[in-house]
Design an enzyme around this catalytic site. Structure first.
Site, PDB file in Angstrom:
ATOM      1  N   GLY A   1     -27.078  22.481 -48.686  1.00 19.74           N
ATOM      2  CA  GLY A   1     -28.368  22.866 -49.221  1.00 19.74           C
ATOM      3  C   GLY A   1     -29.353  23.224 -48.116  1.00 19.74           C
ATOM      4  O   GLY A   1     -29.171  22.885 -46.945  1.00 19.74           O
ATOM      5  N   CYS A   2     -30.420  23.927 -48.501  1.00 25.37           N
ATOM      6  CA  CYS A   2     -31.391  24.409 -47.511  1.00 25.37           C
ATOM      7  C   CYS A   2     -32.230  23.267 -46.929  1.00 25.37           C
ATOM      8  O   CYS A   2     -32.377  23.153 -45.705  1.00 25.37           O
ATOM      9  CB  CYS A   2     -32.281  25.471 -48.126  1.00 25.37           C
ATOM     10  SG  CYS A   2     -33.014  25.025 -49.720  1.00 25.37           S
ATOM     11  N   TYR A   3     -32.786  22.411 -47.795  1.00 23.93           N
ATOM     12  CA  TYR A   3     -33.512  21.257 -47.285  1.00 23.93           C
ATOM     13  C   TYR A   3     -32.597  20.405 -46.398  1.00 23.93           C
ATOM     14  O   TYR A   3     -32.998  19.910 -45.344  1.00 23.93           O
ATOM     15  CB  TYR A   3     -34.016  20.383 -48.438  1.00 23.93           C
ATOM     16  CG  TYR A   3     -35.254  20.865 -49.137  1.00 23.93           C
ATOM     17  CD1 TYR A   3     -36.376  21.274 -48.424  1.00 23.93           C
ATOM     18  CD2 TYR A   3     -35.330  20.871 -50.531  1.00 23.93           C
ATOM     19  CE1 TYR A   3     -37.522  21.692 -49.073  1.00 23.93           C
ATOM     20  CE2 TYR A   3     -36.478  21.288 -51.190  1.00 23.93           C
ATOM     21  CZ  TYR A   3     -37.572  21.701 -50.463  1.00 23.93           C
ATOM     22  OH  TYR A   3     -38.705  22.114 -51.100  1.00 23.93           O
ATOM     23  N   VAL A   4     -31.371  20.252 -46.866  1.00 25.41           N
ATOM     24  CA  VAL A   4     -30.417  19.386 -46.169  1.00 25.41           C
ATOM     25  C   VAL A   4     -30.168  19.881 -44.752  1.00 25.41           C
ATOM     26  O   VAL A   4     -30.169  19.107 -43.792  1.00 25.41           O
ATOM     27  CB  VAL A   4     -29.092  19.325 -46.957  1.00 25.41           C
ATOM     28  CG1 VAL A   4     -28.089  18.440 -46.252  1.00 25.41           C
ATOM     29  CG2 VAL A   4     -29.348  18.820 -48.368  1.00 25.41           C
TER      30      VAL A   4
END
Length: 345
Positions: free
Chosen positions: A148-151
């Site tokens: 994921g992008c936040y991750v």
């Protein structure tokens, strides 16, 4: 030339994939699917691709979708990927999944946050697709779970520090702010211009779906269970993520130790830039590129380290990272098609 296809090409990650593949010297887009735009020319939906992508959207289960294709990008919602992946793998195609369906190793954890998982046998076979830490596994993978992008914005700076034992694994806090494209292309009242313009807000404060993914990888890095306090925010801009992470240093470690750790860990990494002291990441410096910029500053009053990262949520946070993984899986140079500079301003 390696033939690739996109299942689910009507969203932002789909069009970003098409943009990157069009400029890639070793990939050829053979097909792209969309139920919503079935039969329509891609260029009629995404004008930026006019004259470059001459395909029309096909059905996701159309037989011709796999003609001449070695690898398939699944740019579909959660749940849809687990339905599509088994058939693609059985047909001998490699798969890069941009959803969360194969990121979590524990089916019970997935089901707590997303609901029933109908393809649990593939969880152990999927490789977590953060190349900076799993490059060798990705090269051998048939199924890669794109993070994921936040991750990505949290793991890139934190994993080396936890592996080196420089920060306390039990007192981590991350605040991340993303542009509205991170919520997808679907029409939603809370994402229309009049609602997000000149506004800035937190959301999912009781728990965000990306949290267990972060904790899974941070726990592996620390060698013990990690609990992360994570709060996402919505920024009134199209794309980009800026994360601010608070960590307590261990045994007197300071910002120079953290910077030195990163310089050693990322010395040969093409898509991670360790910024010098006094320079902080900005989303404009990574917009449209596949870079992650990271920096650190110590807070003399609290004794905490303030860690910063910036990336483009659609590129390194999604489609750029997917192409990076595809390059590895197809035996290509990892950086091919991804070395373009960010757009400034």
């Amino acid at each position: 030339m390696h033939g690739v296809a996109i299942v689910g090409g009507s969203g932002y990650t789909g069009v970003e994939l098409m943009r990157l593949i069009d400029a890639h010297p070793d990939l050829r887009l053979m097909a792209v699917s969309s139920r919503q735009y079935l039969g329509r020319p891609v260029a009629d939906v995404f004008g930026a691709l006019r004259g470059r992508v001459e395909l029309s959207f096909s059905a996701p289960d159309a037989p011709e979708l796999l003609d001449g294709v070695e690898l398939v990008f699944l740019a579909v919602p959660h749940k849809a990927a687990m339905a599509a992946a088994p058939g693609l793998l059985a047909a001998g195609r490699k798969v890069v999944d941009l959803s969360a369906d194969f990121r979590l190793r524990d089916a019970a954890v997935y089901e707590k946050w997303y609901g029933p998982h109908t393809c649990q046998d593939l969880l152990a076979k999927a490789v977590y697709g953060l190349p900076e830490f799993y490059r060798h596994q990705v090269r051998r993978a048939q199924l890669t779970a794109n993070p994921g992008c936040y991750v990505t914005s949290v793991l890139v700076p934190l994993v080396p520090l936890l592996r080196a034992g420089l920060v306390d694994s039990q007192s981590l806090i991350a605040d991340s702010a993303s542009g509205v494209s991170g919520a997808g292309r679907g029409a939603k009242m809370n994402l229309i211009h009049g609602e997000v313009h000149e506004d800035f807000k937190a959301y999912a404060v009781a728990g965000h779906r990306h949290t267990p993914e972060m904790e899974q990888e941070l726990s592996l890095a620390a060698g013990r269970e990690v609990r992360l306090t994570f709060t996402p925010h919505l920024l009134p801009m199209d794309r980009g993520i800026l994360s601010t992470i608070y960590a307590r240093p261990v045994a007197g470690a300071g910002e120079e130790d953290a910077r030195r750790c990163w310089q050693e860990a990322f010395a040969d990494e093409p898509f991670v830039r360790v910024l010098p002291a006094g320079v902080l990441p900005q989303t404009k410096h990574v917009r449209g590129g596949n870079m992650v910029d990271i920096a650190v500053a110590s807070d003399p009053r609290s004794g905490l380290l303030k860690i910063f990262s910036a990336l483009d949520n659609l590129t390194k946070g999604a489609s750029g990272q997917a192409v990076q993984n595809a390059n590895l899986m197809l035996g290509l140079n990892e950086t091919t098609g991804l070395l373009g500079l960010a757009t400034t301003p």
